[in-house]
Write a protein that holds these residues in place. Structure first.
Motif, mmCIF file in Angstrom:
data_model
loop_
_atom_site.group_PDB
_atom_site.id
_atom_site.type_symbol
_atom_site.label_atom_id
_atom_site.label_comp_id
_atom_site.label_asym_id
_atom_site.label_seq_id
_atom_site.Cartn_x
_atom_site.Cartn_y
_atom_site.Cartn_z
ATOM 1 N N HIS A 142 47.824 31.367 34.914
ATOM 2 C CA HIS A 142 48.575 30.018 35.489
ATOM 3 C C HIS A 142 49.275 30.471 36.651
ATOM 4 C CE1 HIS A 142 48.330 28.043 31.377
ATOM 5 N NE2 HIS A 142 46.817 27.881 31.889
ATOM 6 N N LEU A 143 49.938 31.612 36.641
ATOM 7 C CA LEU A 143 51.058 32.114 37.612
ATOM 8 C C LEU A 143 49.945 32.363 38.969
ATOM 9 C CD1 LEU A 143 53.534 33.155 38.932
ATOM 10 C CD2 LEU A 143 52.908 35.198 37.914
ATOM 11 N N TYR A 144 48.632 33.255 38.802
ATOM 12 C CA TYR A 144 47.781 33.657 39.706
ATOM 13 C C TYR A 144 47.323 32.330 40.451
ATOM 14 C CZ TYR A 144 43.374 34.737 41.632
ATOM 15 O OH TYR A 144 42.282 35.023 42.221
ATOM 16 N N ILE A 145 46.905 31.189 39.903
ATOM 17 C CA ILE A 145 46.540 29.904 40.405
ATOM 18 C C ILE A 145 47.533 29.425 41.282
ATOM 19 C CG2 ILE A 145 45.608 27.586 39.871
ATOM 20 C CD1 ILE A 145 44.496 28.756 37.394
ATOM 21 N N GLY A 146 48.897 29.473 40.733
ATOM 22 C CA GLY A 146 49.872 28.854 41.616
ATOM 23 C C GLY A 146 50.035 29.679 42.795
ATOM 24 N N LEU A 147 49.935 31.089 42.765
ATOM 25 C CA LEU A 147 50.190 31.865 43.873
ATOM 26 C C LEU A 147 49.020 31.748 44.651
ATOM 27 C CD1 LEU A 147 51.310 35.288 42.203
ATOM 28 C CD2 LEU A 147 52.486 33.746 43.473
ATOM 29 N N VAL A 148 47.837 31.347 44.463
ATOM 30 C CA VAL A 148 46.866 31.244 45.488
ATOM 31 C C VAL A 148 46.887 29.869 46.372
ATOM 32 C CG1 VAL A 148 44.309 30.400 45.387
ATOM 33 C CG2 VAL A 148 44.705 32.319 43.989
ATOM 34 N N GLU A 149 47.385 29.064 45.313
ATOM 35 C CA GLU A 149 47.649 27.636 46.102
ATOM 36 C C GLU A 149 48.958 27.617 47.041
ATOM 37 O OE1 GLU A 149 45.729 25.052 45.788
ATOM 38 O OE2 GLU A 149 44.611 25.391 44.235
ATOM 39 N N ARG A 150 49.958 28.350 46.816
ATOM 40 C CA ARG A 150 51.010 28.616 47.429
ATOM 41 C C ARG A 150 51.380 29.491 48.523
ATOM 42 N NH1 ARG A 150 55.169 25.124 45.286
ATOM 43 N NH2 ARG A 150 54.433 23.829 43.416
ATOM 44 N N THR A 151 50.503 30.485 48.409
ATOM 45 C CA THR A 151 50.778 31.731 49.336
ATOM 46 C C THR A 151 49.478 32.203 50.270
ATOM 47 O OG1 THR A 151 50.069 33.504 47.581
ATOM 48 C CG2 THR A 151 52.428 32.639 47.790
ATOM 49 N N LEU A 152 48.498 31.348 50.158
ATOM 50 C CA LEU A 152 47.301 31.490 51.149
ATOM 51 C C LEU A 152 47.100 30.737 52.076
ATOM 52 C CD1 LEU A 152 44.642 32.893 48.530
ATOM 53 C CD2 LEU A 152 46.045 34.418 50.217
#
Length: 313
Positions: A142-152
């Protein structure tokens, strides 16, 4: 974007999604067996390997389908390319090769999880003892998906990351649902009883689907669950939702609309739009899930040929 970079991003995402869903499959099996006697419980470990499609690999190195062997095979076995450990190790390897294309936060979290799993290998291979490990893995995803959405940047690389995750999820949700097919009730008389309802509830929870399901349906019913996990277009873990989003990303990446992968996903979505739960039951749930898995695998092979394979002819 270079094809090798796109492929690494795609597989990094697929491996992380695969590891999460293996944890979910183990978790649902463990929860479903709580109401069974020991004799029946001992019969329920083989289905986990069967639904993963790795029976031949398992039987080359293990003599018995028991809890310790199956848990080790699916969680920590380095020789099993689909074990949780192997998936995270492969995701980390791919992430390292494209560090300039992902955010530092993404790489750090993948790296931290890899080292956490190395430490966790000291835990006895029992589903109950490893429950925290599986929960940690699901939270990481879940954290990984959030990082993909917010940091790329939402560029081509972002699209390949999303494509890999959704294609893997479409396959694995069918395998989670298929676990219930293999779970043995004490007798046919238990079908549609409270015990059967408990099992379906555990399965929905393992897919993070219980609360969304209850918002749409008030009772646990076989037909509604099939409809929700396969055909519900608004639930982000359903087969239909995933395949529709795969089509969206392939449309963006292809642009011409003539690639083999795009044509195959369009055909699959056309079938999913037309089929009903009644028709799925007539075909056979297990058989229909196998069919979806086969078609998703074919789409994955087509993605490789369309975007990653370099011909020097």
């Amino acid at each position: 974007m270079l094809s090798r970079v796109a492929e690494s991003l795609y597989w990094m995402s697929r491996y992380i999604e695969r590891a999460e869903n293996i944890a979910r499959i183990i978790d649902v099996n463990n929860n479903l067996m709580l109401d069974f006697e020991t004799e029946i419980q001992n019969q329920q470990w083989q289905p986990l390997v069967v639904t993963s499609g790795d029976e031949e690999d398992f039987e080359e190195r293990y003599t018995e389908y028991n809890e310790a062997n199956v848990i080790n095979f699916l969680t920590f076995d380095e020789k099993n390319s689909n074990s949780i450990y192997s998936c995270i190790a492969s995701a980390r390897f791919n992430a390292r090769t494209v560090r300039e294309n992902i955010s530092p936060e993404m790489f750090n979290e993948i790296n931290n999880l890899y080292h956490y799993l190395n430490v966790s290998r000291e835990i006895p291979p029992q589903a109950s003892a490893l429950k925290n490990v599986y929960e940690t893995l699901i939270r990481f995803s879940h954290l990984y998906i959030g990082l993909v959405e917010r940091t790329l940047l939402q560029d081509e690389g972002f699209n390949f990351i999303k494509l890999g995750r959704l294609l893997e999820r479409a396959d694995k949700i069918t395998r989670i649902l298929d676990v219930k097919y293999f779970i043995l009730l004490p007798s046919v008389g238990y079908v549609n009883t409270p015990l059967d309802d408990i099992q379906w509830t555990a399965l929905l929870k393992s897919a993070s689907a219980f609360e969304p399901y209850r918002k749409k349906y008030h009772r646990i019913e076989y037909d509604n669950i099939i409809n929700f996990l396969i055909l519900e277009e608004k639930f982000p873990r359903s087969v239909r939702y995933c395949t529709r989003r795969v089509e969206d990303f392939l449309r963006i990446l292809d642009q011409t609309g003539g690639s083999l992968s795009y044509l195959k996903i369009k055909a699959l979505n056309k079938e999913l739009n037309a089929i009903t739960v009644k028709e799925i039951k007539h075909y056979g749930l297990h058989e229909y899930l196998d069919l979806i898995q086969q078609k998703v695998n074919e789409i994955g092979e087509a993605v490789y040929k369309d975007f990653f394979f370099l011909s020097f002819a």
